[in-house]
Every structure is written in structure tokens, then in C-alpha cells.
Design a protein around this motif. Sequence first.
Motif, PDB file in Angstrom:
ATOM      1  N   ASP A  46       0.822  -1.199   0.000  1.00 26.65           N
ATOM      2  CA  ASP A  46       0.000   0.000   0.000  1.00 26.65           C
ATOM      3  C   ASP A  46       0.866   1.264   0.000  1.00 26.65           C
ATOM      4  O   ASP A  46       1.852   1.346   0.715  1.00 26.65           O
ATOM      5  CB  ASP A  46      -0.879  -0.033   1.254  1.00 26.65           C
ATOM      6  N   ARG A  97      -0.145   4.141   1.076  1.00 25.87           N
ATOM      7  CA  ARG A  97      -0.464   4.968   2.240  1.00 25.87           C
ATOM      8  C   ARG A  97       0.588   4.753   3.319  1.00 25.87           C
ATOM      9  O   ARG A  97       1.166   3.675   3.424  1.00 25.87           O
ATOM     10  CB  ARG A  97      -1.843   4.616   2.779  1.00 25.87           C
ATOM     11  N   ARG A 114       2.363   3.799   6.729  1.00 23.73           N
ATOM     12  CA  ARG A 114       2.135   2.636   7.577  1.00 23.73           C
ATOM     13  C   ARG A 114       2.372   2.984   9.046  1.00 23.73           C
ATOM     14  O   ARG A 114       3.072   3.932   9.366  1.00 23.73           O
ATOM     15  CB  ARG A 114       3.106   1.517   7.189  1.00 23.73           C
ATOM     16  N   THR A 160      -2.350   1.008   8.198  1.00 23.13           N
ATOM     17  CA  THR A 160      -2.038   2.282   7.559  1.00 23.13           C
ATOM     18  C   THR A 160      -2.623   3.405   8.407  1.00 23.13           C
ATOM     19  O   THR A 160      -3.425   3.168   9.318  1.00 23.13           O
ATOM     20  CB  THR A 160      -2.622   2.361   6.137  1.00 23.13           C
ATOM     21  N   TYR A 161      -2.195   4.634   8.093  1.00 25.08           N
ATOM     22  CA  TYR A 161      -2.772   5.781   8.790  1.00 25.08           C
ATOM     23  C   TYR A 161      -2.925   6.948   7.829  1.00 25.08           C
ATOM     24  O   TYR A 161      -2.256   7.012   6.804  1.00 25.08           O
ATOM     25  CB  TYR A 161      -1.958   6.168  10.025  1.00 25.08           C
ATOM     26  N   GLU A 162      -3.830   7.837   8.192  1.00 26.02           N
ATOM     27  CA  GLU A 162      -4.054   9.076   7.435  1.00 26.02           C
ATOM     28  C   GLU A 162      -3.629  10.245   8.295  1.00 26.02           C
ATOM     29  O   GLU A 162      -4.187  10.444   9.379  1.00 26.02           O
ATOM     30  CB  GLU A 162      -5.540   9.284   7.148  1.00 26.02           C
TER      31      GLU A 162
END
Length: 192
Positions: free
Chosen positions: A31, A33, A35, A111-113
Motif C-alpha cells: 500500500d 499509504r 504505515r 495504515t494511517y491518514e
Amino acid sequence: MGERERLGDHRGQRDVDRTGEPSGERAPAGDARPRFVVQIHDAGTLHFDFRLQVGDVLKSWSVPRGPSARPKDKRLAVPTGDHPLVHEDFEGVIAPGEYGGGTVIVWDRGTYEPLGPDAGFEEGLRRGHVSFRLHGAKLRGTYALTRFRGEDDWLLVKAGGGTGHGHGTPNPRRARSVRTGRTLGQVAAGGA
């Protein structure tokens, strides 16, 4: 600053041939995005290592009591050195006498935003406050890291109302790895 420069302290403290840790030469595929990973580390003092991918490294904090899913729980988070991205998957036993010697399991990952102003996540870290939404196997929702005393003391909290819901931190000796389902004791007994 590249990965090599950012990881100078991490690499200088370790002989990966002896510790069994990954070398950090390549990032895990997957991914795009950013991590995160939470590892339980029994290195003389049992603690949780909370790591967020920022650029080409994992920014890391030692969280003695572990992250909590309850907004009322404030957790001390002490910054530690940056780690290579491949450390996200590390689970095993670091040889006694080596830096960080002890048993490690991957308690959670995902994952993180990054949330907040357009100034960027790294700038927020420099200023002492970042918010982010975690998408993990165990931790989900909005969290914040806030520096509250000098450079060395931060708080990790789940954002939300006063009383909050959710589970607190599990007993680290009984907690299971999201990678293998094993406990610290089972990893220690197996040696890797």
C-alpha cells in the motif's frame, strides 16, 4: 535527508548479524499509504513501540503502558530513534547483550491518514502536535501525539469525548501478534 542519514544512530547501535533484526535496505512492498506498527518489546523493561512511517523511516516512540482505544487514557510516549521501514515486520528475539536485547512481537499494524493543517505531518511533528487516523487490525480511529514537556515527553491519546468507549491496553504478556498469533513467551521459546 535520506534514509541512510536518518538511520545513522539506529545502524550505529546494532550489528544486524547478531541481533537478527532486518537490515533496512528495502521498504516493504504494498500500500502507498503511510504505515504504522505497534510492537511489544520485552527488553528488560516491557513496553510498546509505536511507529509511524514518515517519509522513508519509521518515527518511533516508546509507550510504557501501551496505546489505548479509550479517549480518557493518556499515554506517555518517549521518542526513540528512527527505524528502517523493514522493521515494521520484525518479530523475534534480539540477542541478550545487544542494543534492545529481548523479545519483540508485532501487536498491531496497518495504515494511517495524517490529519490537520496543510503544513504537513513532518512540520507538525517538529512543532509538537500531530493527529492521524489509524486503520489497524486492533487500533482504529483518530489519535494524537502531543509534546508536553521539552523534547522527550509526548502524550499519545485517542481523540474523542471525555469518557469514551473502547478497550484499554491488553496485558502485554498475554497479547498475541497480528503476524503469527504468538505471544511474547511463545516467540521467546521458539527463539525467532
